[in-house]
Design a protein around this motif. Sequence first.
Motif, mmCIF file in Angstrom:
data_model
loop_
_atom_site.group_PDB
_atom_site.id
_atom_site.type_symbol
_atom_site.label_atom_id
_atom_site.label_comp_id
_atom_site.label_asym_id
_atom_site.label_seq_id
_atom_site.Cartn_x
_atom_site.Cartn_y
_atom_site.Cartn_z
ATOM 1 N N GLU A 82 58.444 43.965 45.580
ATOM 2 C CA GLU A 82 58.405 44.008 47.041
ATOM 3 C C GLU A 82 57.854 42.730 47.640
ATOM 4 O OE1 GLU A 82 56.151 47.447 48.015
ATOM 5 O OE2 GLU A 82 57.576 48.864 47.119
ATOM 6 N N THR A 83 57.066 41.996 46.849
ATOM 7 C CA THR A 83 56.465 40.753 47.361
ATOM 8 C C THR A 83 57.228 39.531 46.860
ATOM 9 O OG1 THR A 83 54.959 40.657 45.473
ATOM 10 C CG2 THR A 83 54.182 41.790 47.448
ATOM 11 N N GLY A 84 57.146 38.450 47.618
ATOM 12 C CA GLY A 84 57.781 37.207 47.214
ATOM 13 C C GLY A 84 56.920 36.450 46.219
ATOM 14 N N ASN A 85 57.441 35.305 45.750
ATOM 15 C CA ASN A 85 56.714 34.555 44.734
ATOM 16 C C ASN A 85 55.735 33.533 45.311
ATOM 17 O OD1 ASN A 85 58.479 32.690 45.738
ATOM 18 N ND2 ASN A 85 59.478 32.225 43.790
ATOM 19 N N GLU A 86 55.401 33.692 46.600
ATOM 20 C CA GLU A 86 54.378 32.815 47.163
ATOM 21 C C GLU A 86 53.008 33.118 46.552
ATOM 22 O OE1 GLU A 86 56.300 34.777 48.976
ATOM 23 O OE2 GLU A 86 57.776 33.374 49.812
ATOM 24 N N GLU A 87 52.825 34.360 46.135
ATOM 25 C CA GLU A 87 51.581 34.762 45.486
ATOM 26 C C GLU A 87 51.907 35.387 44.132
ATOM 27 O OE1 GLU A 87 48.988 37.066 47.905
ATOM 28 O OE2 GLU A 87 49.527 36.014 49.757
ATOM 29 N N VAL A 88 50.858 35.627 43.346
ATOM 30 C CA VAL A 88 51.051 36.136 41.978
ATOM 31 C C VAL A 88 51.730 37.502 42.003
ATOM 32 C CG1 VAL A 88 49.933 36.732 39.801
ATOM 33 C CG2 VAL A 88 48.997 34.890 41.214
ATOM 34 N N GLN A 89 52.805 37.626 41.232
ATOM 35 C CA GLN A 89 53.548 38.884 41.165
ATOM 36 C C GLN A 89 53.330 39.631 39.846
ATOM 37 O OE1 GLN A 89 57.170 36.509 41.696
ATOM 38 N NE2 GLN A 89 57.749 37.913 43.340
ATOM 39 N N GLY B 227 39.074 46.652 30.743
ATOM 40 C CA GLY B 227 39.209 47.321 32.033
ATOM 41 C C GLY B 227 38.542 46.617 33.195
ATOM 42 N N PRO B 228 37.235 46.286 33.127
ATOM 43 C CA PRO B 228 36.571 45.615 34.245
ATOM 44 C C PRO B 228 37.201 44.273 34.603
ATOM 45 C CG PRO B 228 34.964 46.515 32.732
ATOM 46 C CD PRO B 228 36.282 46.659 32.061
ATOM 47 N N ALA B 229 37.637 43.521 33.591
ATOM 48 C CA ALA B 229 38.277 42.233 33.855
ATOM 49 C C ALA B 229 39.587 42.430 34.621
ATOM 50 C CB ALA B 229 38.529 41.486 32.550
ATOM 51 N N LEU B 230 40.352 43.448 34.236
ATOM 52 C CA LEU B 230 41.596 43.753 34.939
ATOM 53 C C LEU B 230 41.317 44.130 36.393
ATOM 54 C CD1 LEU B 230 43.710 45.844 32.390
ATOM 55 C CD2 LEU B 230 44.196 43.559 33.236
ATOM 56 N N GLU B 231 40.333 44.955 36.597
ATOM 57 C CA GLU B 231 39.993 45.385 37.957
ATOM 58 C C GLU B 231 39.619 44.191 38.828
ATOM 59 O OE1 GLU B 231 36.932 48.257 37.518
ATOM 60 O OE2 GLU B 231 38.199 49.732 36.481
ATOM 61 N N GLN B 232 38.892 43.257 38.266
ATOM 62 C CA GLN B 232 38.496 42.070 39.033
ATOM 63 C C GLN B 232 39.700 41.208 39.381
ATOM 64 O OE1 GLN B 232 35.451 39.702 37.171
ATOM 65 N NE2 GLN B 232 35.618 38.052 38.680
ATOM 66 N N ILE B 233 40.587 40.993 38.403
ATOM 67 C CA ILE B 233 41.783 40.173 38.649
ATOM 68 C C ILE B 233 42.664 40.810 39.719
ATOM 69 C CG2 ILE B 233 43.933 39.328 37.635
ATOM 70 C CD1 ILE B 233 42.447 39.032 34.986
ATOM 71 N N LEU B 234 42.870 42.115 39.633
ATOM 72 C CA LEU B 234 43.724 42.812 40.592
ATOM 73 C C LEU B 234 43.090 42.859 41.980
ATOM 74 C CD1 LEU B 234 44.983 45.738 38.318
ATOM 75 C CD2 LEU B 234 46.218 43.664 38.982
ATOM 76 N N PRO C 113 45.680 41.046 44.988
ATOM 77 C CA PRO C 113 46.316 42.343 45.290
ATOM 78 C C PRO C 113 47.844 42.278 45.317
ATOM 79 C CG PRO C 113 45.329 41.388 47.263
ATOM 80 C CD PRO C 113 44.876 40.542 46.125
ATOM 81 N N SER C 114 48.405 41.070 45.332
ATOM 82 C CA SER C 114 49.858 40.920 45.351
ATOM 83 C C SER C 114 50.495 41.254 44.000
ATOM 84 C CB SER C 114 50.230 39.488 45.736
ATOM 85 O OG SER C 114 49.670 38.557 44.817
ATOM 86 N N ILE C 115 49.694 41.341 42.938
ATOM 87 C CA ILE C 115 50.243 41.619 41.603
ATOM 88 C C ILE C 115 50.850 43.021 41.553
ATOM 89 C CG2 ILE C 115 49.654 41.987 39.164
ATOM 90 C CD1 ILE C 115 47.533 39.829 39.433
#
Length: 440
Positions: A233-240, A303-310, A314-316
């Motif tokens: 749904e999002t473009g590639n301007e941000e991390v997908q 898990g915690p590392a994933l939560e921080q990255i996401l 939030p565009s991922i």
Amino acid sequence: MRRKWMKRRSFYAKAVAADRRRKTGKSIVSVLWGLSLLFVFVCYQNLAERNQAPAMEQIAAYLKEELAVGAWKNCMMVMVADQEEEELSLGNYMMDKLENFYPICGFSETMIEYNTQIESDFMEELLAENGQEGEKTGEEAPNQDASLDQKEKETEEKEAKGKRKKKKGKKKKQEDTETAAEGSAGKVQEISREKLNDFDYLVQNFYQIDRTTTIDGSQLNADALLGKSMKLETGNEEVQILIYHTHSQEGYADSVPGDPSTGVVGVAEYLTQLLKEKYGFNVMHHTGEYDVKDRDNAYSYAGPALEQILAEHPSIEVVIDLHRDGVADTTHLVTEVNGRQTAQIMFFNGLSRTTANGDIPYLANPYLSDNLAFSFQMKLAAEEYYPGFARANYLKGYRYNLHYRPKSLLIEVGAQTNTFEEAKNAMEPLADIIHKVLTE
């Protein structure tokens, strides 16, 4: 008279004892027969629950093979007699007797069961460095004998002509391969959607269900799985897309210990490059290590590392956990894609449910149906565009950190018996499949 009477009494006592032994022997045989039948029934039921119940023709073939081997042994007693007999334990002795009474008991041993290494109970070290280098192909030394006779010259000319012809054919084959790779948009086969709606067909051809969990048609429904859109749904301007590794230390047969670039991390780096440069996706490759000290709790550490990255991105929309499987040393998960030896891949799903206890509340996954839809669409695309490239989707209990995004994938790329090059070659068809599912 007394002496004669004693002799008769002794004779009758022995006869009675012999008769009792015969009856006891018959009773033991009957009990063993009953146990053998019960054992076979339990084995067959166990296989049926895992959707691996052998077909009748397989059983018939097995029995024919057993009869043929038995006949061969009877005819070749001299050769067989030279073999040393193994000392059997009580358990092995009983199993041997069961197989003799009812040969089909041994059939269950011929069935192959896949044990995934994704939730291993043991710490796995990197494979030892393979010190054997590939043979180097050197140029043939020039012939320094200027006085070759005419016959030898003609032979050389014929060989040279054959080599040129072979080289030309090889070049043409390579061009055809490149053309096929460029034109991979066309499907190799079309799988009937009507067949996919048959639950039994779907499970037998697309899935392998681990004995630790269960699933039914309410979750594996082809129309529902294909009805979910996986388009970005999002473009590639941000991390997908985010690619990471719960088990970053997994390597291949020729991986260099201590060098992540020759294991799954290096394979994912090539996938990241393809998705970025060839297909235009905005991809992040996270190389955090979570299985160095404690492999068994790697999912908890990641898990915690994933939560921080996401949270930071939030565009991922797509989260891919890239692994390497563990199989028997005699198994080589390889196929040919575009003329190259390519490691097979496998999509893995956790159902947050065990056969023994049902749903696991503390491992709830609100995106389970989306996860299943994503992996199924990936598997279907693989079968239609690259038949034989993807193994059956594996379903197991627990959650495996697939609950952070609807479009989450856990992918096994080959196993420890594959080479790094075979695993790397798999990234090209995988990138193409990801592109097709996310954009078409």
